[in-house]
Scaffold this motif. Sequence first.
Motif, PDB file in Angstrom:
ATOM      1  N   UNK A 120      42.181  37.930  41.334  1.00 36.38           N
ATOM      2  CA  UNK A 120      43.216  38.533  43.050  1.00 36.38           C
ATOM      3  C   UNK A 120      42.826  40.257  43.305  1.00 36.38           C
ATOM      4  N   UNK A 121      41.394  40.717  43.417  1.00 39.09           N
ATOM      5  CA  UNK A 121      41.012  41.064  44.289  1.00 39.09           C
ATOM      6  C   UNK A 121      40.589  40.855  45.357  1.00 39.09           C
ATOM      7  N   UNK A 122      39.394  39.985  44.532  1.00 31.68           N
ATOM      8  CA  UNK A 122      38.805  38.752  45.747  1.00 31.68           C
ATOM      9  C   UNK A 122      39.979  38.570  46.642  1.00 31.68           C
ATOM     10  N   UNK A 123      40.520  37.905  46.569  1.00 33.50           N
ATOM     11  CA  UNK A 123      41.689  36.880  47.789  1.00 33.50           C
ATOM     12  C   UNK A 123      42.334  38.188  47.931  1.00 33.50           C
ATOM     13  N   UNK A 124      42.699  39.465  48.254  1.00 37.69           N
ATOM     14  CA  UNK A 124      42.976  40.500  48.703  1.00 37.69           C
ATOM     15  C   UNK A 124      41.763  40.391  50.110  1.00 37.69           C
ATOM     16  N   UNK A 125      40.576  40.338  49.967  1.00 39.96           N
ATOM     17  CA  UNK A 125      39.417  40.425  50.957  1.00 39.96           C
ATOM     18  C   UNK A 125      39.175  41.510  52.325  1.00 39.96           C
ATOM     19  N   UNK A 126      39.767  42.624  51.242  1.00 40.70           N
ATOM     20  CA  UNK A 126      39.867  44.101  52.088  1.00 40.70           C
ATOM     21  C   UNK A 126      38.787  45.126  51.320  1.00 40.70           C
ATOM     22  N   UNK A 127      38.857  45.771  52.281  1.00 35.57           N
ATOM     23  CA  UNK A 127      37.894  46.987  51.475  1.00 35.57           C
ATOM     24  C   UNK A 127      39.277  48.065  50.159  1.00 35.57           C
ATOM     25  N   UNK A 128      38.257  47.538  49.090  1.00 34.45           N
ATOM     26  CA  UNK A 128      39.398  47.919  47.809  1.00 34.45           C
ATOM     27  C   UNK A 128      38.449  48.812  46.760  1.00 34.45           C
ATOM     28  N   UNK A 129      39.267  50.074  46.155  1.00 28.37           N
ATOM     29  CA  UNK A 129      38.824  50.568  44.890  1.00 28.37           C
ATOM     30  C   UNK A 129      39.456  50.009  43.681  1.00 28.37           C
ATOM     31  N   UNK A 130      39.227  50.354  42.413  1.00 28.78           N
ATOM     32  CA  UNK A 130      39.866  50.143  41.661  1.00 28.78           C
ATOM     33  C   UNK A 130      39.142  50.466  40.587  1.00 28.78           C
ATOM     34  N   UNK A 131      40.436  50.843  39.822  1.00 25.06           N
ATOM     35  CA  UNK A 131      39.834  51.302  38.078  1.00 25.06           C
ATOM     36  C   UNK A 131      41.140  50.801  37.045  1.00 25.06           C
ATOM     37  N   UNK A 132      40.550  50.665  36.033  1.00 23.90           N
ATOM     38  CA  UNK A 132      41.002  50.217  35.215  1.00 23.90           C
ATOM     39  C   UNK A 132      41.131  51.033  33.668  1.00 23.90           C
ATOM     40  N   UNK A 133      41.977  51.694  33.292  1.00 24.26           N
ATOM     41  CA  UNK A 133      41.772  52.604  32.125  1.00 24.26           C
ATOM     42  C   UNK A 133      42.962  52.281  31.072  1.00 24.26           C
TER      43      UNK A 133
END
Length: 197
Positions: free
Chosen positions: A147-160
Amino acid sequence: MGETWSWLAAYAEKHGLTYEPDADERWLRAFEPFATLRTPVRYAHALHATGERGSVSIARFVCEAGDAPEGREPSAWIVFAQDDRLPESRAAAASDARPTSPFAESPDLVSVVQRRTGDAAFDHAFASYAPTDLDVTRAMTPSLRKLALSWRIPLHFEVRPGAFILAPVALPADPASLAWLLGAVQFFGEKAAKRVK
């Protein structure tokens, strides 16, 4: 911040969100520090919603101006979501590695160890960080990476444990972008909640 925000109150009311032009930072700052994002100087224009599995807060986070033109403080959307389905693991990833990014923490200041997921396409686009390799495996499911790759945008995410943070830092401050982000939050939560077998 330069943008016109007159549309946001009406947007929030139409979509059942609570709107705070001046965000209550106590709640938002409880999620700090971030792994790959700089600590903002302030938060603004917060939207809140609660659901059966948790809550979501979306706000603009404002960073120091740095090299920005006079009077222009860089800001971007950030999502704080509580979701009781998420695993007891912690990991972060960022595809916003530009040296000129006003949002990305310098890699030498990231306090968590950089790790690889073993997914070549994802590892090429994102730098991943986690306390252990097992955290990476549990927190960054294959469907979440896809999913994150499919967005093709500069992205930061964290899973906690029980929460995630999502910051698509190039997303504009307009109704269409906010609508996309609200949908993205749902998709991200679903993918992050999948268990790795």
